[in-house]
Design an enzyme around this catalytic site. Sequence first.
Site, PDB file in Angstrom:
ATOM      1  CB  SER A 128     -25.966 -27.880 -21.590  1.00  0.00           C
ATOM      2  OG  SER A 128     -26.205 -27.441 -20.294  1.00  0.00           O
ATOM      3  CE1 TYR A 153     -20.108 -27.251 -20.886  1.00  0.00           C
ATOM      4  CE2 TYR A 153     -22.091 -26.431 -19.830  1.00  0.00           C
ATOM      5  CZ  TYR A 153     -21.418 -27.435 -20.489  1.00  0.00           C
ATOM      6  OH  TYR A 153     -22.062 -28.613 -20.755  1.00  0.00           O
ATOM      7  CE  LYS A 157     -21.855 -28.270 -24.065  1.00  0.00           C
ATOM      8  NZ  LYS A 157     -21.214 -29.335 -24.842  1.00  0.00           N
TER       9      LYS A 157
HETATM   10  P1  NAD Z   1     -16.649 -35.731 -19.366  1.00  0.00           P
HETATM   11  O1  NAD Z   1     -15.639 -34.703 -19.062  1.00  0.00           O
HETATM   12  O2  NAD Z   1     -16.762 -36.900 -18.440  1.00  0.00           O
HETATM   13  O3  NAD Z   1     -16.442 -36.304 -20.837  1.00  0.00           O
HETATM   14  C1  NAD Z   1     -15.922 -35.542 -21.871  1.00  0.00           C
HETATM   15  C2  NAD Z   1     -14.777 -36.340 -22.469  1.00  0.00           C
HETATM   16  O4  NAD Z   1     -14.238 -35.609 -23.541  1.00  0.00           O
HETATM   17  C3  NAD Z   1     -13.651 -36.583 -21.473  1.00  0.00           C
HETATM   18  O5  NAD Z   1     -13.323 -37.968 -21.477  1.00  0.00           O
HETATM   19  C4  NAD Z   1     -12.498 -35.750 -22.003  1.00  0.00           C
HETATM   20  O6  NAD Z   1     -11.250 -36.358 -21.743  1.00  0.00           O
HETATM   21  C5  NAD Z   1     -12.828 -35.676 -23.473  1.00  0.00           C
HETATM   22  N1  NAD Z   1     -12.345 -34.496 -24.184  1.00  0.00           N
HETATM   23  C6  NAD Z   1     -12.451 -33.200 -23.818  1.00  0.00           C
HETATM   24  N2  NAD Z   1     -11.914 -32.429 -24.767  1.00  0.00           N
HETATM   25  C7  NAD Z   1     -11.475 -33.254 -25.754  1.00  0.00           C
HETATM   26  C8  NAD Z   1     -10.826 -33.046 -26.994  1.00  0.00           C
HETATM   27  N3  NAD Z   1     -10.503 -31.819 -27.424  1.00  0.00           N
HETATM   28  N4  NAD Z   1     -10.514 -34.125 -27.741  1.00  0.00           N
HETATM   29  C9  NAD Z   1     -10.808 -35.379 -27.324  1.00  0.00           C
HETATM   30  N5  NAD Z   1     -11.412 -35.629 -26.159  1.00  0.00           N
HETATM   31  C10 NAD Z   1     -11.743 -34.569 -25.388  1.00  0.00           C
HETATM   32  O7  NAD Z   1     -18.052 -34.986 -19.498  1.00  0.00           O
HETATM   33  P2  NAD Z   1     -19.517 -35.577 -19.611  1.00  0.00           P
HETATM   34  O8  NAD Z   1     -20.224 -35.241 -18.364  1.00  0.00           O
HETATM   35  O9  NAD Z   1     -19.488 -36.961 -20.080  1.00  0.00           O
HETATM   36  O10 NAD Z   1     -20.097 -34.609 -20.731  1.00  0.00           O
HETATM   37  C11 NAD Z   1     -20.156 -35.001 -22.094  1.00  0.00           C
HETATM   38  C12 NAD Z   1     -20.775 -33.887 -22.902  1.00  0.00           C
HETATM   39  O11 NAD Z   1     -22.077 -33.603 -22.405  1.00  0.00           O
HETATM   40  C13 NAD Z   1     -20.012 -32.583 -22.867  1.00  0.00           C
HETATM   41  O12 NAD Z   1     -20.103 -31.987 -24.138  1.00  0.00           O
HETATM   42  C14 NAD Z   1     -20.767 -31.761 -21.851  1.00  0.00           C
HETATM   43  O13 NAD Z   1     -20.631 -30.386 -22.077  1.00  0.00           O
HETATM   44  C15 NAD Z   1     -22.178 -32.205 -22.122  1.00  0.00           C
HETATM   45  N6  NAD Z   1     -23.068 -32.017 -20.987  1.00  0.00           N
HETATM   46  C16 NAD Z   1     -22.720 -32.564 -19.776  1.00  0.00           C
HETATM   47  C17 NAD Z   1     -23.555 -32.371 -18.688  1.00  0.00           C
HETATM   48  C18 NAD Z   1     -23.204 -32.925 -17.339  1.00  0.00           C
HETATM   49  O14 NAD Z   1     -23.757 -32.447 -16.344  1.00  0.00           O
HETATM   50  N7  NAD Z   1     -22.324 -33.906 -17.216  1.00  0.00           N
HETATM   51  C19 NAD Z   1     -24.745 -31.648 -18.833  1.00  0.00           C
HETATM   52  C20 NAD Z   1     -25.049 -31.102 -20.086  1.00  0.00           C
HETATM   53  C21 NAD Z   1     -24.194 -31.302 -21.160  1.00  0.00           C
HETATM   54  N1  UFG Z   2     -23.224 -27.669  -6.128  1.00  0.00           N
HETATM   55  C1  UFG Z   2     -22.944 -27.522  -4.778  1.00  0.00           C
HETATM   56  N2  UFG Z   2     -21.742 -27.965  -4.335  1.00  0.00           N
HETATM   57  C2  UFG Z   2     -20.813 -28.554  -5.148  1.00  0.00           C
HETATM   58  C3  UFG Z   2     -21.121 -28.710  -6.527  1.00  0.00           C
HETATM   59  C4  UFG Z   2     -22.336 -28.246  -6.984  1.00  0.00           C
HETATM   60  O1  UFG Z   2     -23.752 -27.001  -4.022  1.00  0.00           O
HETATM   61  O2  UFG Z   2     -19.735 -28.926  -4.662  1.00  0.00           O
HETATM   62  C5  UFG Z   2     -24.539 -27.217  -6.613  1.00  0.00           C
HETATM   63  C6  UFG Z   2     -24.431 -26.153  -7.688  1.00  0.00           C
HETATM   64  O3  UFG Z   2     -24.386 -24.872  -7.106  1.00  0.00           O
HETATM   65  C7  UFG Z   2     -25.720 -26.414  -8.477  1.00  0.00           C
HETATM   66  C8  UFG Z   2     -25.937 -27.911  -8.337  1.00  0.00           C
HETATM   67  O4  UFG Z   2     -25.160 -28.323  -7.229  1.00  0.00           O
HETATM   68  O5  UFG Z   2     -26.769 -25.757  -7.837  1.00  0.00           O
HETATM   69  C9  UFG Z   2     -25.503 -28.697  -9.559  1.00  0.00           C
HETATM   70  O6  UFG Z   2     -24.166 -28.313  -9.840  1.00  0.00           O
HETATM   71  P1  UFG Z   2     -23.271 -29.124 -10.879  1.00  0.00           P
HETATM   72  O7  UFG Z   2     -21.931 -28.477 -10.917  1.00  0.00           O
HETATM   73  O8  UFG Z   2     -23.336 -30.579 -10.588  1.00  0.00           O
HETATM   74  O9  UFG Z   2     -24.065 -28.923 -12.234  1.00  0.00           O
HETATM   75  P2  UFG Z   2     -24.439 -27.589 -13.009  1.00  0.00           P
HETATM   76  O10 UFG Z   2     -25.917 -27.499 -12.980  1.00  0.00           O
HETATM   77  O11 UFG Z   2     -23.676 -26.414 -12.563  1.00  0.00           O
HETATM   78  O12 UFG Z   2     -23.902 -27.933 -14.453  1.00  0.00           O
HETATM   79  C10 UFG Z   2     -24.043 -29.244 -14.978  1.00  0.00           C
HETATM   80  C11 UFG Z   2     -22.900 -29.578 -15.931  1.00  0.00           C
HETATM   81  C12 UFG Z   2     -22.985 -28.729 -17.154  1.00  0.00           C
HETATM   82  C13 UFG Z   2     -24.355 -28.775 -17.723  1.00  0.00           C
HETATM   83  C14 UFG Z   2     -25.383 -28.424 -16.678  1.00  0.00           C
HETATM   84  C15 UFG Z   2     -26.766 -28.566 -17.170  1.00  0.00           C
HETATM   85  O13 UFG Z   2     -21.649 -29.415 -15.288  1.00  0.00           O
HETATM   86  O14 UFG Z   2     -22.085 -29.232 -18.108  1.00  0.00           O
HETATM   87  O15 UFG Z   2     -25.258 -29.312 -15.588  1.00  0.00           O
HETATM   88  O16 UFG Z   2     -27.614 -28.135 -16.130  1.00  0.00           O
HETATM   89  F1  UFG Z   2     -24.476 -27.947 -18.743  1.00  0.00           F
END
Ligand code: NAD
Ligand code: UFG
Length: 345
Positions: A128, A153, A157
Amino acid sequence: MKKDRILVTGGTGYIGSHTVVELQKAGYPVVIIDNLSNSNAEVIDGIERITSVRPDFVEGDCTDIETLRRLFASFPDIKGIINFAASKAVGESMHKPILYYRNNLNTLLNLLDLMGPNGVKGIVFSSSCTVYGEPDENPVTEAAPIKKATSPYGNTKQISEEIITDVINAGAPFKSVILRYFNPVGAHPSAEIGELPNGVPQNLIPYLTQTAIGIRQELSVFGDDYNTPDGSCIRDYINVVDLAQAHVIAVERMLNDISDKKIEIFNLGTGNGVSVLELIHTFEEATGVKVPHKIVGRRAGDIEKVWANPAFANEVLGWKATTSLADTMRSAWAWQCRLRERGIM
Ligand code: NAD
Ligand code: UFG
């Protein structure tokens, strides 16, 4: 030629499900493991409706090494892993650090432990942009310093990247591609799969679309006193299908030994920084739907501004995020409307 099987951990989750679609479209057989802690098994039906292929699915927890051992015994043809399984909410991790360290790190350690003995050639790891902490300069390149994480979190990473590096440098017989995502948003254009977290969404877009459709009363904008043009935080919002496609390229790179490097790291973003208020405006313009919102205080652990320089991924992977933010917002809305049609939300 038959392609190698890919294990997708967290494959019923948001990014995982979109990636399974792209893998299957590219001809890879897939087995998913997910404990359904943040997703549901109906996602498999959506994947099947899009690709006409039903991926194998094991309901199980990756922190349990015996479950993973049984999975490798049942699918001895796994040659690549994409590890999405993790807990992922920045804000929640501030309150539940043990959950985050235990889930995210034990999952990775178990997979790395079992790869060698099971002949797996490579692992793609979901990292991330949180590893950059609050960056000194934007856009951020892969060479930017890793700053102290602002949340448990983010720290998982950073530690995960170090673990992978240490294990491979110690001579492990596999490769890794570490993908640092910026902010994935939107849904598959078919509206068959999308983002559907369990419970109240922590991320901006699912909260926004649930507000737009009337499930939530009002979207809270966390802070308008940041050092940004409109005072709200800036992120790089990347279309989830564009993001998913990069994983197929990463898998091919590892399995076909396209690079001689054992570890590679790529930023996956668009290169555009967009504020929370701008994003709300883009959604409203693109869909014609209003989003009731109010400014509230800052959320603990949030980074002020971060967006990617994706040039390295563009050049080396031959990959580029191409979907416009307006189209991405329309896809998120179509998905939310589909959930309503189905009576799910
Ligand atoms: P998500 O929560 O939709 O998907 C993660 C999945 O993993 C879920 O289906 C959950 O049930 C499963 N899971 C969690 N722990 C588990 C375990 N111990 N065993 C088996 N399954 C498990 O999240 P996502 O947005 O698809 O994110 C996927 C990956 O990408 C994560 O590693 C997250 O940290 C990373 N990531 C996400 C974002 C974002 O903004 N969505 C940004 C950067 C990195
Ligand atoms: N935000 C709001 N209101 C909400 C939710 C979010 O204002 O109800 C704002 C947050 O303050 C932030 C932006 O929207 O400024 C994005 O927030 P998110 O929670 O959607 O995303 P983050 O940037 O906090 O984090 C996400 C994922 C992480 C990942 C990261 C990478 O949740 O797993 O992006 O930037 F690592």
